[in-house]
Design an enzyme around this catalytic site. Structure first.
Site, PDB file in Angstrom:
ATOM      1  N   GLU A   1      -6.508  -7.579  -0.644  1.00 31.62           N
ATOM      2  CA  GLU A   1      -6.856  -7.641   0.775  1.00 31.62           C
ATOM      3  C   GLU A   1      -8.305  -7.231   0.957  1.00 31.62           C
ATOM      4  OE1 GLU A   1      -4.576  -5.162   3.416  1.00 31.62           O
ATOM      5  OE2 GLU A   1      -2.695  -5.680   2.456  1.00 31.62           O
TER       6      GLU A   1
ATOM      7  N   GLU B   1       0.832  -1.201   0.000  1.00 30.49           N
ATOM      8  CA  GLU B   1       0.000   0.000   0.000  1.00 30.49           C
ATOM      9  C   GLU B   1       0.866   1.251   0.000  1.00 30.49           C
ATOM     10  OE1 GLU B   1      -2.874  -0.289   3.166  1.00 30.49           O
ATOM     11  OE2 GLU B   1      -4.196  -1.525   1.938  1.00 30.49           O
TER      12      GLU B   1
HETATM   13  C1  GAL Z   1      -4.092  -2.623   4.967  1.00 33.07           C
HETATM   14  C2  GAL Z   1      -2.654  -3.092   5.048  1.00 33.07           C
HETATM   15  C3  GAL Z   1      -2.485  -4.337   5.895  1.00 33.07           C
HETATM   16  C4  GAL Z   1      -3.298  -4.211   7.142  1.00 33.07           C
HETATM   17  C5  GAL Z   1      -4.746  -3.980   6.787  1.00 33.07           C
HETATM   18  C6  GAL Z   1      -5.662  -3.864   7.971  1.00 33.07           C
HETATM   19  O1  GAL Z   1      -4.136  -1.248   4.832  1.00 33.07           O
HETATM   20  O2  GAL Z   1      -2.106  -3.319   3.789  1.00 33.07           O
HETATM   21  O3  GAL Z   1      -1.116  -4.487   6.185  1.00 33.07           O
HETATM   22  O4  GAL Z   1      -2.803  -3.154   7.887  1.00 33.07           O
HETATM   23  O5  GAL Z   1      -4.850  -2.774   6.088  1.00 33.07           O
HETATM   24  O6  GAL Z   1      -6.984  -3.561   7.584  1.00 33.07           O
END
Ligand code: GAL
Length: 681
Positions: free
Chosen positions: A322, A165
């Site tokens: 994710e 990110e």
């Molecule tokens: C994203 C990130 C992850 C984790 C996740 C939690 O922004 O890439 O590492 O922090 O959020 O929701």
């Protein structure tokens, strides 16, 4: 074994690689370094049980794999990669550069980012590095080189995951190093300082620069700042992080033939990176998406973000890198998901073009600031509803494998631009209650209420092939982009433009002669004055429709007036217009219609263009999206967000339940069905 950095032996790899996967990928971040070795074997065994086949590792690995400057220790990562290979789980291997190890910022505190008020952002969280720092660049690329050389041909390697990110926390850095980099970027863009002065309008408030050396990032000021400077700083900041992506990617490609990606954040609350400019630099677009319960309608935002990710990918399949099985940990109140919601959200992304569904993270941490974030394996272990739903999702995704590679079909495009986002949400605007993303989402929600599928594309995307193009609050527009919309209409298309569009050029300089500047002639409307109203006020139109936030004192110049403001500061003036232009028509709405009225207007515009709608299905809470393969196979995704069963006429084969459908398909409340249509004979 601890090894010391070896000199580069870069080989010449192919310029680009394609990400291929057997079917729809199911994956997650795996952070085995947080766990005792004894857990690792159980983890890979459970991954197999669940059908997890793409796992991101080493995302935050820097302090483990390079414990001291130039000393690399890959023993654990070797074991993890081998374990994945042994179990047939593919690795989405992080370059490990997302967060700096303490030794780096202790030795080189100048790497730390600085906020606009001049305060340093300290280590102790993550991503505490300045995007323009040469020290960070050098040290991070040294790490990438080691990782790439070691694992570039590893049998587990499926995909490179650059950093994590990029820009989530550190997109905008105002330190002296960033200031110097900003000046270099401006020199490249403008050549001489006179051109910069002209672009930023620096005669205003005595801001005229004599040399580039006098220019600073838009640090905190007493009054509001120069909008041209702020806009260019946003562009620079997006480019600067793209530079990090490109630099890491070049190192990876020199040592490995595996495809490269990084996880974008096409979402409501992150706005600093222009992903349309980034996408050409990755081999497959990947996105992270979390439901944001601070929004009035998180599900519409989810669908929008998925459609925008597809737009960023140029229509090609993409990966959901994710999302969460349940609650996150970073909203004020972190809501759990209801039964079936995780599957519904996952398949909404697949319906809208994702060829992979991945999560943060595999096993819920016991320590660190994300210990209360949900995971595939929760703190409660596998004797849990969450785990049972994970198994169900894995099995379902397996049954959907055949849709991988197919593309979403849409007749309607919404134009979306990060530059307009930056400018509309800036300082000193007619109304700070007008937020760009909200206005785009309002238009999107209106189309969704009509049951149509929408591509969300860049203002410079090709428009041929669409029947309707919607232009919501596209404040900053280039001449050629506006001309493309006009050509689209002349050739028989239908455009719907909403207020605060076409106002400024790429310098954020106002277009003269009456708003909406770039679209004035196409729309046949000339606005003399914009007249926002207080957020709580309701405006009424002479048709009985209701609106908020905005009105305009204007006259129709060639357009038919379909509704006028009945009250408010623009009473009597046009609120909704339509102009026939060439073979098509151009509609304009000069206010923020309330949701049902905007949905109704969208219905009229779609009907005008001959686009089939299904507002009844949408009102029943069902999203319908079609993906089609190059060989003509088609799949209809039906996502039922309501609690009531919905029955539809259908014929074909339903993949989620693995059953033939001959006549009627029932989509139970809260469920998803995916119908492979019978080929037309
Ligand atoms: C994203 C990130 C992850 C984790 C996740 C939690 O922004 O890439 O590492 O922090 O959020 O929701």
């Amino acid at each position: 074994m601890t090894t010391t950095a070896a000199p580069s032996t870069a080989r010449t790899g192919p310029a680009r690689a394609t990400f291929t996967h057997p079917g729809v990928a199911f994956g997650c971040d795996w952070n085995p370094e947080q766990w005792d070795r004894s857990v690792w074997r159980e983890d890979v065994r459970l991954m197999r049980d669940a059908g997890v086949d793409l796992v991101a590792v080493n995302v935050f690995g820097w302090s483990q794999v390079e414990p001291r400057p130039g000393e690399y220790d890959f023993r654990d990562l070797d074991e993890v990669m081998d374990l994945l290979a042994e179990h047939g789980v593919r690795a989405n291997l992080g370059t490990g550069t997302a967060s700096t190890p303490p030794w780096l910022t202790t030795r080189h505190p100048e790497v730390l980012p600085v906020a606009e008020d001049g305060t340093t952002r300290w280590p102790g969280g993550r991503q505490a590095w300045c995007p323009s720092s040469p020290v960070f660049r050098e040290r991070s690329l040294a790490l990438v080189e080691q990782v790439a050389r070691r694992y570039g041909d590893h049998p587990a390697l499926a995909l490179w995951h650059v950093s994590n990110e990029l820009g989530c926390h550190n997109a905008l850095c105002y330190c002296d190093t960033s200031a110097a980099a900003f000046r270099r970027w401006l020199r490249d863009r403008y050549g001489d300082v006179g051109a910069l002065n002209a672009a930023w309008g620096t005669t205003f408030w005595s801001q005229r620069y004599g040399t580039f050396d006098e220019v600073l990032p838009p640090r905190a000021t007493l009054s509001t700042r120069n909008p041209g400077q702020v806009l260019d700083f946003q562009r620079f900041s997006s480019d600067e992080l793209l530079g990090q992506l490109r630099a890491e990617t070049a190192v990876l490609r020199a040592h490995s033939a595996a495809p490269v990606t990084t996880n974008f954040m096409v979402t409501d609350h992150i706005r600093d990176l222009d992903y349309f400019a980034w996408a050409p630099h990755v081999d497959v677009v990947a996105n992270d998406h979390y439901l944001d319960h601070r929004l009035a309608d998180p599900t519409t935002e989810l669908a929008f973000s998925a459609d925008l990710t597809r737009g960023v990918a140029g229509g090609a399949p993409w990966l959901l890198m994710e999302h969460s099985t349940g609650a996150v940990n970073w909203q004020p109140v972190n809501l759990v998901k209801g039964p079936g919601e995780m599957l519904r959200n996952s398949l909404t992304h697949v319906a809208r073009g994702a060829d992979g569904v991945c999560f943060f993270q595999w096993r819920a941490s016991t320590q660190g600031s994300e210990k209360f974030h949900s995971a595939l394996v929760p703190h409660a272990g596998t004797a849990s509803r969450q785990w049972r739903e994970v198994l169900e999702l894995g099995a379902t995704l397996d049954r959907l494998d055949e849709v991988a590679g197919s593309r979403v079909q849409a007749d309607v495009a919404v134009l979306f631009g990060w530059e307009s986002w930056w400018a509309v949400d800036g300082e000193n605007v007619p109304s700070t209650a007008v937020r760009y993303r909200e206005q785009v989402l309002a238009a999107y929600a209106a189309l969704r209420a009509q049951g149509v599928t929408v591509d969300v594309v860049s203002p410079s995307a090709p428009l041929d092939g669409y029947r309707v193009v919607v232009v919501p609050a596209l404040y900053l527009v280039r001449d050629e982009e506006a001309a493309a919309v006009a050509r689209f209409v002349e050739a028989g298309g239908t455009a719907l433009v909403t207020f605060w569009s076409g106002i400024a050029d790429e310098r954020d300089a106002v277009r003269l002669g009456g708003y909406p500047g770039a679209f004035r002639d196409l729309l046949g409307v000339r606005v003399e004055e914009v007249a926002p109203v207080l957020p709580g006020d309701v405006l009424t139109l002479d048709t009985g429709q209701r609106a908020r936030l905005w009105s305009e004192r204007s006259e129709a110049v060639g357009a038919d007036v379909l509704a006028r403001f009945a009250d408010g500061p623009a009473a009597g003036d046009p609120a909704i217009t339509r102009r026939a232009a060439g073979l098509g028509s151009a509609w304009y709405v000069a206010t923020a219609l309330e949701a049902p009225d905007l949905a109704d207007l969208a219905g009229r515009v779609l009907a005008d263009a001959g686009v089939a709608t299904d507002p009844a299905l949408a009102a029943a809470g069902v999203e319908r999206v079609v993906r089609a393969a190059a060989d003509g196979r088609r799949w209809t995704f039906l996502v039922n967000h309501s609690t009531t069963d919905v029955a539809l006429p259908a014929r074909g084969y339903e993949l989620v339940t693995d059953t033939a459908v001959a006549g009627e398909l029932v989509v139970p409340g809260g469920a998803v069905r995916v119908l492979r249509e019978e080929p037309v004979r």
